[in-house]
Design a protein around this motif. Structure first.
Motif, short mmCIF file in Angstrom:
data_model
loop_
_atom_site.label_atom_id
_atom_site.label_comp_id
_atom_site.label_asym_id
_atom_site.label_seq_id
_atom_site.Cartn_x
_atom_site.Cartn_y
_atom_site.Cartn_z
N TYR A 45 48.36 8.89 30.62
CA TYR A 45 47.27 9.87 30.58
C TYR A 45 47.31 10.73 29.32
O TYR A 45 46.56 11.70 29.21
N THR A 259 44.49 14.38 33.43
CA THR A 259 43.57 13.81 34.41
C THR A 259 43.05 12.50 33.85
O THR A 259 42.66 12.43 32.68
N TRP A 293 40.78 22.44 40.99
CA TRP A 293 41.67 21.30 40.76
C TRP A 293 42.57 21.64 39.57
O TRP A 293 42.09 21.91 38.47
N PRO A 295 45.22 19.99 37.23
CA PRO A 295 45.86 18.73 36.84
C PRO A 295 47.31 18.95 36.44
O PRO A 295 47.81 20.07 36.35
N GLU A 328 48.09 18.58 40.97
CA GLU A 328 48.84 17.35 40.72
C GLU A 328 50.00 17.64 39.79
O GLU A 328 49.81 18.20 38.70
N HIS A 431 49.90 11.48 40.17
CA HIS A 431 48.57 11.66 39.58
C HIS A 431 47.65 10.61 40.20
O HIS A 431 47.90 9.41 40.08
#
Length: 439
Positions: A45, A259, A293, A295, A328, A431
């Protein structure tokens, strides 16, 4: 199938220089006026942000272990309008896991074979000469169904070294697409999770421009373009993952940035509104968001700043009173009670979960994850099977909340990082990549 020419930049192992080749090639092709679509094979990522900086176009992951054929088809459609695809492999060309996933074992060779993209193998020839050909020939012969374009010889010490290495490649019948002289400045800065993030590079534009110039001097870019082949798989039902909410407040800064691009693209294309905010700048999540959210990223490098971000913490806690919050990996740690950095300093986090993590007691956690939810995760109900990837060095000291999921590695072995939840708040160390097809 729709024709979409491309190539796969891979190597016998990590650390051979394929990222330098990838970024230089992306920029050189873009400078030549081509619309270039970059992909990353596997669950990385960090690299896609570097690809986007080099090509000017968002890059996406293709992962044959975690993704089913429909999602792979949906992601490959992001190449629509491009003239050539360039994919970067992970680790060595044939490296994957032992147990078959949704569409394969997760190797770069599988991606190349599925898409029909010939492999350009970047071979580090330092410490050898003709012997490098035996390595490259073995990679070509290991699976004859994987298309093969040729090799780029990297870290060549001298003209004599090049002559000897070329002799070996000629004897093996391998096409040499370029020879890169050894240069100590052609490396990207790294830290414990691999490359630093693209946004942290002190002069990324100059570095990428330098890579492109270096490749133009030493690689036959025209031959690479001519070698490109392949096709885009088409499925009528192929769709990117649906958004977990309509208005999503997404933490986005140097501490929270991991993400997967296909998730964000899926959320946007379905009409969700993504509202970025920076915890490091002490910004609060949008008060009207349906979901916050957080990440993954590098919160361990910013523990003091996050602990002092009073407006962020207050806004996060207020949101969690009535609406879901999910984190996450690094985001999960920030939702916990405390984070202990590598120097042993304890930083107070949000306290929405009881999790306490430490980087002082480092332990490497790496691998694919399959999770079956015991409780809801935003966008997914209990019993849903999810695919993801875990990559961190933190150690759990306390995790008093209820387990979010039953989590196993790629071979089905249980792992202790189950994630947890409390009220409207949930978190995972993996993730998220996608829900399993049919789940």
């Amino acid at each position: 199938m729709t024709e979409m020419p491309g190539i796969m930049i891979s190597a016998p192992s990590s650390g051979t220089g394929k990222t330098t080749v990838m970024l230089g090639l992306l920029r050189a092709l873009a400078e030549d006026g081509l619309h270039v679509q970059a992909f990353k094979s596997g669950p990385d990522y960090i690299d896609p942000a570097f690809h986007q900086a080099a090509s000017g176009r968002a890059s996406f992951n293709l992962d044959s272990w975690a993704m089913g054929s429909e999602l792979l088809a949906a992601i490959s459609k992001q190449a629509t309008g491009a003239e050539i695809c360039v994919a970067e492999g992970s680790m060595g060309l044939y490296d994957g896991v032992a147990t078959h996933g949704q569409s394969g074992f997760g190797s770069s060779a599988e991606t190349a074979q599925r898409m029909g993209w010939p492999v350009v193998l970047v071979v580090d020839i330092s410490g050898q000469a003709q012997s490098a050909a035996a390595t490259a020939m073995g990679f070509q012969a290991y699976n004859p169904d994987v298309p093969f374009a040729g090799v780029i010889l990297n870290r060549c010490a001298s003209p004599r070294h090049e002559r000897l290495a070329r002799l070996g490649m000629d004897r093996a019948g391998l096409n040499v697409l370029g020879v890169l002289p050894r240069r100590g400045d052609l490396t990207l800065p790294e830290r414990h999770l691999g490359l630093i993030q693209a946004v942290e590079h002190p002069d990324l534009e100059a570095a990428i421009s330098g890579y492109a110039a270096f490749l133009r001097e030493n690689v036959d870019i025209g031959a690479i373009r001519a070698a490109a082949r392949g096709q885009m798989p088409t499925q009528a039902t192929a769709q990117l993952p649906a958004p977990p909410a309509q208005r999503i407040a997404l933490a986005r800064d140097a501490a929270f940035s991991f993400t997967y691009p296909h998730l964000l693209e899926g959320w946007r294309s379905a009409g969700a509104e993504i509202i970025p905010f920076s915890p490091l700048a002490n910004e609060t999540p949008d008060a009207g968001a349906d979901l916050v959210w957080l990440p993954g990223g590098y919160p361990e490098l910013h523990g003091g700043t996050l602990a002092a971000a009073d407006k962020f913490m207050t806004g996060l806690k207020k949101h969690a009173e009535t609406r879901p919050v999910h984190g996450e990996c690094g985001g999960y740690m920030a939702l916990g009670d405390a984070l202990i950095d590598k120097e042993g300093a304890r930083h107070q986090m949000a306290g929405l979960l009881g999790l306490v993590t430490s980087y002082e007691k480092r332990k490497f956690h790496l691998g694919y994850r399959r999770a079956v939810l015991d409780a809801p995760l935003p966008g997914h109900g209990p019993e849903t099977a999810l695919r993801g990837h875990e990559f961190h060095y933190s150690t759990i000291l306390e995790q008093p909340d209820a387990a979010l999921a039953k989590v196993a590695d790629a071979d089905g072995n249980p792992v202790p990082e189950t994630g947890s939840y409390r009220g409207h708040v949930s978190g995972t160390f993996f993730h998220l990549i996608t829900a399993e097809q049919g789940a």
